[in-house]
Design a protein around this motif. Structure first.
Motif, PDB file in Angstrom:
ATOM      1  N   LYS A 276       0.832  -1.212   0.000  1.00 39.24           N
ATOM      2  CA  LYS A 276       0.000   0.000   0.000  1.00 39.24           C
ATOM      3  C   LYS A 276       0.863   1.258   0.000  1.00 39.24           C
ATOM      4  N   LEU A 277       1.966   1.212   0.738  1.00 38.30           N
ATOM      5  CA  LEU A 277       2.878   2.350   0.816  1.00 38.30           C
ATOM      6  C   LEU A 277       3.432   2.691  -0.563  1.00 38.30           C
ATOM      7  N   ARG A 278       3.861   1.664  -1.299  1.00 35.94           N
ATOM      8  CA  ARG A 278       4.413   1.898  -2.636  1.00 35.94           C
ATOM      9  C   ARG A 278       3.334   2.354  -3.613  1.00 35.94           C
ATOM     10  N   LYS A 279       2.118   1.887  -3.419  1.00 29.96           N
ATOM     11  CA  LYS A 279       1.026   2.252  -4.324  1.00 29.96           C
ATOM     12  C   LYS A 279       0.755   3.751  -4.279  1.00 29.96           C
ATOM     13  N   GLN A 280       0.946   4.385  -3.118  1.00 23.60           N
ATOM     14  CA  GLN A 280       0.755   5.827  -3.027  1.00 23.60           C
ATOM     15  C   GLN A 280       2.084   6.580  -3.172  1.00 23.60           C
ATOM     16  N   HIS A 281       3.126   5.861  -3.634  1.00 24.69           N
ATOM     17  CA  HIS A 281       4.436   6.454  -3.931  1.00 24.69           C
ATOM     18  C   HIS A 281       5.025   7.155  -2.710  1.00 24.69           C
ATOM     19  N   SER A 282       5.039   6.428  -1.596  1.00 27.76           N
ATOM     20  CA  SER A 282       5.537   6.988  -0.343  1.00 27.76           C
ATOM     21  C   SER A 282       6.566   6.072   0.300  1.00 27.76           C
ATOM     22  N   VAL A 354      11.019  12.627  -1.813  1.00 29.53           N
ATOM     23  CA  VAL A 354      11.654  13.475  -0.794  1.00 29.53           C
ATOM     24  C   VAL A 354      12.221  12.574   0.293  1.00 29.53           C
ATOM     25  N   ILE A 355      13.481  12.249   0.195  1.00 30.26           N
ATOM     26  CA  ILE A 355      14.089  11.305   1.137  1.00 30.26           C
ATOM     27  C   ILE A 355      15.339  11.928   1.747  1.00 30.26           C
ATOM     28  N   ASP A 356      15.365  11.977   3.079  1.00 32.03           N
ATOM     29  CA  ASP A 356      16.551  12.482   3.765  1.00 32.03           C
ATOM     30  C   ASP A 356      17.483  11.301   4.060  1.00 32.03           C
ATOM     31  N   LEU A 357      18.553  11.205   3.320  1.00 32.87           N
ATOM     32  CA  LEU A 357      19.452  10.058   3.454  1.00 32.87           C
ATOM     33  C   LEU A 357      20.339  10.199   4.688  1.00 32.87           C
ATOM     34  N   ASN A 358      20.472   9.107   5.408  1.00 31.11           N
ATOM     35  CA  ASN A 358      21.356   9.046   6.565  1.00 31.11           C
ATOM     36  C   ASN A 358      22.804   9.009   6.081  1.00 31.11           C
ATOM     37  N   LEU A 359      23.685   9.678   6.819  1.00 30.10           N
ATOM     38  CA  LEU A 359      25.085   9.758   6.410  1.00 30.10           C
ATOM     39  C   LEU A 359      25.747   8.381   6.395  1.00 30.10           C
ATOM     40  N   PHE A 360      25.338   7.520   7.328  1.00 30.48           N
ATOM     41  CA  PHE A 360      26.007   6.223   7.459  1.00 30.48           C
ATOM     42  C   PHE A 360      25.194   5.060   6.879  1.00 30.48           C
ATOM     43  N   GLU A 361      23.862   5.168   6.913  1.00 31.82           N
ATOM     44  CA  GLU A 361      23.028   4.109   6.362  1.00 31.82           C
ATOM     45  C   GLU A 361      22.066   4.702   5.340  1.00 31.82           C
ATOM     46  N   GLN A 362      21.987   4.072   4.173  1.00 34.45           N
ATOM     47  CA  GLN A 362      21.169   4.612   3.102  1.00 34.45           C
ATOM     48  C   GLN A 362      20.222   3.556   2.542  1.00 34.45           C
ATOM     49  N   ARG A 363      19.147   4.073   1.977  1.00 34.00           N
ATOM     50  CA  ARG A 363      18.174   3.218   1.309  1.00 34.00           C
ATOM     51  C   ARG A 363      18.849   2.495   0.149  1.00 34.00           C
ATOM     52  N   LYS A 364      18.570   1.206   0.016  1.00 32.20           N
ATOM     53  CA  LYS A 364      19.223   0.387  -1.007  1.00 32.20           C
ATOM     54  C   LYS A 364      18.531   0.569  -2.354  1.00 32.20           C
ATOM     55  N   ALA A 365      19.278   1.092  -3.331  1.00 31.56           N
ATOM     56  CA  ALA A 365      18.707   1.362  -4.645  1.00 31.56           C
ATOM     57  C   ALA A 365      18.248   0.084  -5.332  1.00 31.56           C
ATOM     58  N   GLU A 366      18.962  -1.027  -5.076  1.00 32.93           N
ATOM     59  CA  GLU A 366      18.575  -2.284  -5.721  1.00 32.93           C
ATOM     60  C   GLU A 366      17.212  -2.771  -5.241  1.00 32.93           C
ATOM     61  N   THR A 373       9.537  -4.331  -9.759  1.00 30.30           N
ATOM     62  CA  THR A 373       9.306  -5.549 -10.542  1.00 30.30           C
ATOM     63  C   THR A 373       8.283  -6.446  -9.861  1.00 30.30           C
ATOM     64  N   VAL A 374       8.417  -6.606  -8.555  1.00 31.74           N
ATOM     65  CA  VAL A 374       7.467  -7.422  -7.787  1.00 31.74           C
ATOM     66  C   VAL A 374       6.053  -6.867  -7.922  1.00 31.74           C
ATOM     67  N   ASP A 375       5.911  -5.537  -7.810  1.00 34.59           N
ATOM     68  CA  ASP A 375       4.589  -4.925  -7.908  1.00 34.59           C
ATOM     69  C   ASP A 375       3.987  -5.120  -9.300  1.00 34.59           C
ATOM     70  N   ARG A 376       4.796  -5.010 -10.340  1.00 35.80           N
ATOM     71  CA  ARG A 376       4.283  -5.196 -11.701  1.00 35.80           C
ATOM     72  C   ARG A 376       3.774  -6.622 -11.900  1.00 35.80           C
ATOM     73  N   ILE A 377       4.539  -7.587 -11.401  1.00 40.91           N
ATOM     74  CA  ILE A 377       4.124  -8.989 -11.532  1.00 40.91           C
ATOM     75  C   ILE A 377       2.844  -9.248 -10.745  1.00 40.91           C
ATOM     76  N   ASN A 378       2.775  -8.736  -9.525  1.00 44.30           N
ATOM     77  CA  ASN A 378       1.601  -8.970  -8.691  1.00 44.30           C
ATOM     78  C   ASN A 378       0.364  -8.265  -9.232  1.00 44.30           C
ATOM     79  N   ASP A 379       0.544  -7.079  -9.820  1.00 42.77           N
ATOM     80  CA  ASP A 379      -0.589  -6.380 -10.428  1.00 42.77           C
ATOM     81  C   ASP A 379      -1.154  -7.176 -11.602  1.00 42.77           C
ATOM     82  N   THR A 385       1.573 -12.967  -5.811  1.00 44.06           N
ATOM     83  CA  THR A 385       2.096 -14.064  -6.635  1.00 44.06           C
ATOM     84  C   THR A 385       3.591 -14.220  -6.334  1.00 44.06           C
ATOM     85  N   VAL A 386       4.270 -13.074  -6.200  1.00 40.64           N
ATOM     86  CA  VAL A 386       5.667 -13.055  -5.756  1.00 40.64           C
ATOM     87  C   VAL A 386       5.684 -12.456  -4.353  1.00 40.64           C
TER      88      VAL A 386
END
Length: 421
Positions: A276-282, A354-366, A373-379, A385-386
């Motif tokens: 649900k979070l990804r569906k509203q692009h958050s 709008v993402i405030d990246l932590n200096l030492f830990e960051q969101r994983k781009a992969e 990809t998972v959302d496209r398959i499940n949609d 399904t995945v």
């Protein structure tokens, strides 16, 4: 002029679409785990069955009057709701979806060729012809008055044909004298008690209160309501907004004592929440995990625990959020208590751009690419399904639903079959 379109006994009406043999008979829909009544047909209401009635207390009434009951089929109800809202948008593009079975329409920018009464009947008949769901419609100069007009249309269908137009001061005053103060949209139980103690019993009494008193005791919201009831439009249509909190929780079919079962369910709730979070692009920055025992079980000590985790970086990755949720459940778990309900709440939600990246830990781009990809398959192939191995997707449906109707419009296997002879 505003219109409020409200579906009559919506959940029951959805069930009757595919079971026309139940028209005119008492029908109810039950809550999660088939616990209590959440929707009643008019016939069930006439038998004295109250909203929220625990089914175990009314089994004799169900049996005596042959009341048909269904488990809540939210997939079906959500799809029927979407179809109805799309139909209403054909009549008026200025539309606010207020709830699953209600919508406000603003006709102030539309040049009408029919009277509001004729338009309402036309909308009512077209919605029923396209979906099979009966609706009631109230027209009025403000949203608050439209709510009252709708209530009148629903209360007196024979006199109103299911459509009531409040287009004169005479009709407005008559309606305000009729509506009890606790039934006015925006006046809750606590305010109604205080107002009744002061001799304010209906809408007509309420609008006689001084503006200063209303503002002091009920804030600017109460003053706005008073002006709305006097015919001054203060509330405009609201656009659909992204959720500030996303919560998924369930009561279980039986008490759970082992940690692995709880972790499986928490993983399922976390997966649903992040989808649900990804569906509203958050993305979110805080995760809350909670669980509690059966508070209604006698001779046992109530048990409630929760844990709030502030994430090192904001994310919408199912992998990351499930990891922290499982960590939380391990910390608050106690083997001596049977758990009847658990859930996950995501908060501190902001747009994913709008993402405030932590200096030492960051969101994983992969993870971003993987989740897309998972959302496209499940949609395309169906929900979950995945999914993560720790998320047993069958657990999504493990709530007690012994009387669940088919998902006629959202599942290929449940499409209605017609035999021709």
């Amino acid at each position: 002029m505003f219109a409020l379109v409200d579906c009559n006994n919506f959940y029951v009406s959805c069930e009757r679409i595919f079971r026309p043999d139940l028209n005119g008979k008492p029908v109810v829909v039950l809550s999660n785990n088939d616990g209590c009544v959440i929707s009643r047909s008019n016939e069930a209401k006439a038998l004295g069955l109250p909203m929220g009635a625990p089914i175990f207390e009314y089994r004799e009434l169900f049996k005596k009057h042959k009341i048909t009951y269904f488990s809540a089929n939210f997939s079906l109800y959500g799809d029927i709701s979407r179809r109805i809202m799309n139909i209403l948008a054909e009549f008026c593009p200025d539309l606010e979806v207020y709830s699953v079975d209600e919508a406000f329409l603003d006709f102030s920018k539309i040049l009408l060729h029919d009277s509001y009464k004729d338009l309402g009947i036309k909308i009512k008949e077209y919605v029923y012809r396209c979906t099979g769901v009966p609706v009631s419609i109230g027209f009025a100069p403000t949203k608050s008055l439209a709510k009252i007009a709708n209530r009148i249309a629903k209360k007196y269908p024979a006199q109103t044909q299911g459509v009531h137009v409040m287009d004169t001061d005479e009709k407005r005053i008559k309606a305000l004298k009729w509506i009890e103060v606790e039934d006015i949209w925006g006046i809750g139980r606590q305010y109604s008690k205080k107002l009744k103690a002061m001799g304010v019993f209906n809408g007509a009494d309420f609008i006689q209160l001084p503006d200063g008193w209303v503002r002091a005791k009920m804030s600017v919201v109460g003053l706005r309501l008073k002006k709305e009831l006097m015919g001054e439009s203060c509330l405009k249509l609201e656009e659909v907004k992204d959720k500030k909190n996303i919560s998924i929780g369930r009561s279980f079919e039986k008490e759970l004592f082992d940690l692995d079962s709880l972790k499986e369910r928490i993983a399922a709730f976390a997966s649903m929440s992040t989808a649900k979070l990804r569906k509203q692009h958050s993305v979110c920055g805080i995760v809350l995990v909670y669980m509690h025992s059966n508070f209604y079980k006698k001779d046992t000590t109530p048990f409630y625990r929760q844990m709030v985790i502030k994430l090192p970086f904001k994310t919408n990755s199912t992998i990351e959020i499930v990891k922290y949720c499982k960590f939380a459940i391990e910390k608050i778990y106690h083997p001596e208590y049977g758990i009847k309900k658990a859930g996950v709440v995501l908060s501190d939600i902001i747009p994913d751009k709008v993402i405030d990246l932590n200096l030492f830990e960051q969101r994983k781009a992969e993870h971003d690419a993987l989740m897309q990809t998972v959302d496209r398959i499940n949609d395309k192939m169906g929900t979950f399904t995945v999914h993560l191995a720790s998320h047993n997707k069958s657990l999504k449906y493990k709530t007690l639903q012994q009387h669940l109707s088919p998902r006629y419009t959202t599942r290929w296997e449940d499409i209605l079959k017609i035999k021709l002879k």
